[in-house]
Design an enzyme around this catalytic site. Structure first.
Site, short mmCIF file in Angstrom:
data_model
loop_
_atom_site.label_atom_id
_atom_site.label_comp_id
_atom_site.label_asym_id
_atom_site.label_seq_id
_atom_site.Cartn_x
_atom_site.Cartn_y
_atom_site.Cartn_z
CD1 TRP A 223 -0.70 -1.64 3.10
CD2 TRP A 223 0.44 0.26 3.42
NE1 TRP A 223 -0.04 -1.74 4.31
CE2 TRP A 223 0.67 -0.59 4.53
CE3 TRP A 223 1.06 1.51 3.41
CZ2 TRP A 223 1.47 -0.23 5.61
CZ3 TRP A 223 1.87 1.87 4.48
CH2 TRP A 223 2.07 1.01 5.56
CE LYS B 166 -4.05 -8.78 -3.22
NZ LYS B 166 -4.41 -7.80 -2.18
N PRO B 167 -3.57 -5.45 -6.34
CG PRO B 167 -5.14 -3.73 -6.61
CD PRO B 167 -4.82 -5.13 -7.06
N GLY C 32 6.13 -6.56 -0.63
CA GLY C 32 5.38 -6.43 0.61
C GLY C 32 6.24 -6.82 1.79
CB SER C 33 5.38 -7.59 5.26
OG SER C 33 4.49 -8.67 5.06
CD GLU D 173 12.71 -6.35 -5.27
OE1 GLU D 173 13.30 -5.78 -4.34
OE2 GLU D 173 13.30 -6.81 -6.25
CG LEU D 174 10.48 -9.76 0.77
CD1 LEU D 174 10.90 -11.04 1.46
CD2 LEU D 174 9.01 -9.80 0.39
CB CYS E 217 10.84 -0.80 0.85
SG CYS E 217 11.19 -0.24 -0.83
CD GLU F 43 9.76 -2.47 6.66
OE1 GLU F 43 8.87 -3.33 6.73
OE2 GLU F 43 10.25 -2.07 5.58
P1 NAD Z 1 1.85 -7.07 3.11
O1 NAD Z 1 2.86 -8.15 3.05
O2 NAD Z 1 0.95 -7.03 4.28
O3 NAD Z 1 0.90 -7.14 1.83
C1 NAD Z 1 1.38 -7.03 0.52
C2 NAD Z 1 0.37 -7.63 -0.44
O4 NAD Z 1 0.29 -9.04 -0.25
C3 NAD Z 1 -1.04 -7.09 -0.31
O5 NAD Z 1 -1.58 -6.90 -1.59
C4 NAD Z 1 -1.76 -8.22 0.43
O6 NAD Z 1 -3.15 -8.27 0.16
C5 NAD Z 1 -1.07 -9.43 -0.17
N1 NAD Z 1 -1.11 -10.66 0.63
C6 NAD Z 1 -1.25 -10.79 1.98
N2 NAD Z 1 -1.17 -12.08 2.34
C7 NAD Z 1 -0.96 -12.79 1.19
C8 NAD Z 1 -0.76 -14.17 0.91
N3 NAD Z 1 -0.76 -15.09 1.86
N4 NAD Z 1 -0.54 -14.53 -0.39
C9 NAD Z 1 -0.50 -13.61 -1.36
N5 NAD Z 1 -0.69 -12.29 -1.15
C10 NAD Z 1 -0.91 -11.88 0.11
O7 NAD Z 1 2.66 -5.72 2.93
P2 NAD Z 1 2.11 -4.22 3.12
O8 NAD Z 1 1.90 -3.99 4.57
O9 NAD Z 1 1.01 -3.98 2.15
O10 NAD Z 1 3.38 -3.36 2.62
C11 NAD Z 1 4.40 -2.87 3.44
C12 NAD Z 1 5.64 -3.72 3.30
O11 NAD Z 1 6.08 -3.73 1.94
C13 NAD Z 1 6.83 -3.17 4.09
O12 NAD Z 1 7.47 -4.23 4.74
C14 NAD Z 1 7.73 -2.60 3.02
O13 NAD Z 1 9.10 -2.54 3.37
C15 NAD Z 1 7.48 -3.53 1.89
N6 NAD Z 1 7.89 -2.92 0.62
C16 NAD Z 1 9.03 -3.38 0.01
C17 NAD Z 1 9.46 -2.80 -1.18
C18 NAD Z 1 10.71 -3.28 -1.87
O14 NAD Z 1 10.93 -2.91 -3.01
N7 NAD Z 1 11.57 -4.06 -1.24
C19 NAD Z 1 8.73 -1.75 -1.73
C20 NAD Z 1 7.59 -1.30 -1.08
C21 NAD Z 1 7.17 -1.91 0.10
#
Ligand code: NAD
Length: 496
Positions: free
Chosen positions: A136, A160-161, A210-211, A232-233, A266, A364
Site C-alpha cells: 500500500w 493484485k493491488p 510487501g512484508s 521485494e520485501l 521500503c 522495520e
Molecule cells: P503485506 O505483506 O501485508 O501485503 C502485501 C500484499 O500481499 C497485499 O496486496 C496483500 O493483500 C497481499 N497478501 C497478503 N497475504 C498474502 C498471501 N498469503 N498470499 C498472497 N498475497 C498476500 O505488505 P504491506 O503492509 O502492504 O506493505 C508494506 C511492506 O512492503 C513493508 O514491509 C515494506 O518494506 C514492503 N515494501 C518493500 C518494497 C521493496 O521494493 N523491497 C517496496 C515497497 C514496500
C-alpha cells in the site's frame, strides 16, 4: 466489497469488489487467451501502447496524483515525485529498452571443443501469465511499476493491488484500455490476502512486493507450484555518517529520506550511525529541520510536508517501537506521539540514546521516525549496520569517496548510496533488490525484465556431416584424441 478510506480524513473514497476463486479463474482465462497475440505484436507493437500510456499519464497528471493522494493521505509532492514521476519514466524506459534486454544473444562456440563451428543462441520467451502482488505504500510504483516490464516482455498480467489502496491500480487499467491494450492482457484482481493467495494458483510467475512475513508465505505457495517468484520485501536501511562528512548535506538528507512518504518507503533511512566528532552537530541539524515540518491532511500541492500513515494499524507498530525505545532509555527530541485529532498521523519523530536492544533499531518501523546512534568509529558503524536480518539498502556519508566506496562494499545490502539515499531507485538501468530477509531477485536492469521470461538455448549445427567425429564408429579413436586434447588444454602446467 472493500471500502477504501482516505487515512488523512477518514472519508470513504471508493468501494471495490473482493474477487474470489471463480472471478480469478475467469481473469486468468482471459489473460491466457489474449497473451499469444500480445506477444506476436512484437516489441514495436507493444511499445506503441506503452508510449501512449506515458502520454496519457502526462495528460492526466492531476487525476493520477489526486487518486493516489485520496487513498493514501500522502502529500501531493510524495505522489508526484514517486507514483507519478517514476511511472512516467518507467513507461518510456521499458518501451525503449525491452527489445535490447531481450534480444537473442550469441554464445561463442569455442567454449567447448565439441561445439566448434556451431551456432549457440540464448533467447527469451515470455512466461505467459504474470501475477504481480503489491503493497500500500506506493500504489502505482510498487504494483503497476512491476507490470510494465512484464507486459513489454509479451506477457499478460494480473495485478493484485493492496486492499488498502486499489483505486490507483484500477486507474492504470483504465489508462491501458484507452491506450489500445488488447482486452484481457491486463487485469486487476482487487481483494485481500485471500485473493492474493488464490492468484498464485493461476499464474506462471509471481512478482511480490510487501512484508517479509507475507513474502515467506508467497514463496512457499510458489514453491508448491514450482513457479518462479521474485520477492521485494522489508528493510531497515542504515545511514553511516563519517566524521569527515558534509554534515549539512547529511543532516538534510537524513530528515528528508526518513520522513518522505511519512517514512513508509521500503528504502527509508530507518536508523543513523554517526561518528562521535560530528554527532552533536548532526543531531541538532536533523532535529531542527524535523521540528519545522508541517503535517496534516494534504490539501493540494505544497500544503503539508508529511502525510498520513496509510494503513491505520501501522500506527500501532510505529508507536510500539517508539515506546519500547523510551522504556529502554531512549530520548525523544521531537515528536514521539500519534497526532491528536482526526486522521491517521504519527508526529515526525527524532530519537537519540538508542541501542540495538530496541525494536526501533532492529525491526522495520515504516513510519516518520529517525533514531540516531553515536558510534566511536566506522568499524562500529559497519558492525551495527550489518547486525540486522534485513539487507535492502544503506548509505555512507563522507568526503573521502574512495573510503566511502570501501565501506559500502562491506555492507550486507543490495544497494548502497554514497552521499545520497533512495535515488538509485529512480535509475531503471540499475538493479535493485534485497539481500537476507529483504528479498530474492531484483527489479530494474536486464534482470528486471528477463525474470518474466523463460530462457531457451538453441544449438544450431550448420555443417552437413553425416555424423559427429565422436559418434560410432569413430568414437574410440576420437575420444582418445579428445582426451589428449583436454589434457593439453586444461592439464597441470598450463592452467595450474
Ligand atoms: P503485506 O505483506 O501485508 O501485503 C502485501 C500484499 O500481499 C497485499 O496486496 C496483500 O493483500 C497481499 N497478501 C497478503 N497475504 C498474502 C498471501 N498469503 N498470499 C498472497 N498475497 C498476500 O505488505 P504491506 O503492509 O502492504 O506493505 C508494506 C511492506 O512492503 C513493508 O514491509 C515494506 O518494506 C514492503 N515494501 C518493500 C518494497 C521493496 O521494493 N523491497 C517496496 C515497497 C514496500
Amino acid at each position: 466489497m472493500i471500502e477504501v478510506e482516505n487515512p488523512a480524513t477518514g472519508e470513504i473514497v471508493g468501494r471495490v469488489p473482493r474477487l474470489g476463486a471463480a472471478e480469478l479463474a475467469e481473469l486468468a482465462a482471459r489473460g491466457r487467451a489474449a497473451q499469444p497475440d500480445w506477444a506476436a505484436a512484437g516489441f514495436a507493437g507493444r511499445a506503441a501502447v506503452i508510449r501512449r500510456a506515458q502520454k496519457w499519464m502526462l495528460d492526466h497528471a492531476d487525476r493520477v496524483i489526486e487518486t493516489v493522494v485520496s487513498e493514501t493521505g500522502k502529500t501531493w509532492e510524495d505522489a508526484q515525485l514517486t507514483d507519478f514521476g517514476y511511472t512516467v519514466v518507467a513507461l518510456g524506459f521499458w518501451a525503449k529498452q525491452a527489445a535490447r534486454y531481450l534480444a537473442d544473444e550469441r554464445v561463442p562456440s569455442r567454449q567447448s571443443p565439441l561445439t566448434l563451428g556451431k551456432r549457440l543462441v540464448v533467447r527469451y520467451e515470455p512466461v505467459g501469465l504474470v501475477g504481480v502482488i503489491g503493497p500500500w505504500n506506493f500504489p502505482i510504483v510498487n504494483s503497476f511499476g512491476d507490470c510494465i516490464p512484464a507486459l513489454m516482455a509479451g506477457n499478460s498480467v494480473i495485478l493484485k493491488p493492496s486492499e488498502v489502496t486499489p483505486l490507483s491500480a484500477l486507474l492504470m487499467a483504465e489508462m491501458l484500455g484507452e491506450c489500445g491494450l488488447p482486452a484481457g492482457v491486463f487485469g486487476v484482481a482487487t481483494g485481500d490476502a485471500a485473493t492474493g493467495a488464490a492468484l498464485i494458483d493461476h499464474v506462471d510467475c509471481v512478482m511480490f512486493t510487501g512484508s517479509t512475513r507475507t513474502g515467506r508465505a508467497v514463496a512457499r505457495a510458489a514453491a508448491e507450484r514450482l513457479i518462479p517468484c521474485h520477492l521485494e520485501l522489508g528493510g531497515k536501511d542504515a545511514m553511516i555518517v563519517c566524521a569527515d562528512a558534509d554534515v549539512a548535506r547529511a543532516a538534510n538528507a537524513a530528515a528528508y529520506y526518513s520522513m518522505n512518504n511519512a517514512g513508509q518507503v521500503c528504502i527509508s533511512i530507518e536508523r543513523a550511525y554517526v561518528e562521535a566528532p560530528v554527532y552533536d552537530e548532526f543531531v541538532q541539524r536533523v532535529a531542527d529541520t524535523v521540528r519545522g515540518l508541517r503535517q496534516g491532511p494534504p490539501e493540494g500541492a505544497g500544503s503539508v510536508d508529511v502525510g498520513a500513515i496509510i494503513f491505520p494499524p501501522q500506527l500501532d507498530v510505529v508507536d510500539e517501537h517508539v515506546r519500547d525505545a523510551v522504556a529502554k532509555g531512549a530520548r525523544v527530541l521531537t515528536g514521539g506521539h500519534r497526532r491528536a485529532g482526526a486522521g491517521s498521523f504519527y508526529e515526525p519523530t527524532v530519537v537519540v540514546d538508542v541501542d540495538h536492544s530496541m525494536e526501533l533499531m532492529r525491526e522495520e518501523t515504516f513510519g516518520p521516525t529517525l533514531p540516531i546512534m553515536k558510534v566511536a568509529d566506522t568499524e562500529e558503524a559497519i558492525r551495527l549496520a550489518n547486525d540486522s536480518p534485513y539487507g535492502l539498502q544503506a548509505s555512507v556519508w563522507t568526503r573521502d569517496l574512495a573510503r566511502g566506496e570501501a565501506l559500502a562494499r562491506r555492507l550486507e545490502v543490495g544497494a548502497v548510496c554514497i552521499n545520497d539515499a533512495q535515488l538509485n531507485y529512480s535509475v531503471l538501468g540499475l538493479p535493485m533488490g534485497g539481500w537476507k530477509d529483504s528479498g530474492i531477485g531484483t527489479r530494474h536492469g536486464a534482470g528486471g525484465i528477463r525474470k518474466y521470461c523463460r530462457t531457451q538455448s538453441l544449438l544450431i549445427t550448420r555443417f552437413a556431416l553425416d555424423r559427429e567425429p565422436f559418434m560410432f564408429p569413430y568414437r574410440r579413436a576420437t575420444t582418445r584424441a579428445l582426451g589428449l586434447f583436454f589434457r593439453a588444454l586444461y592439464g597441470r602446467g598450463r592452467r595450474g
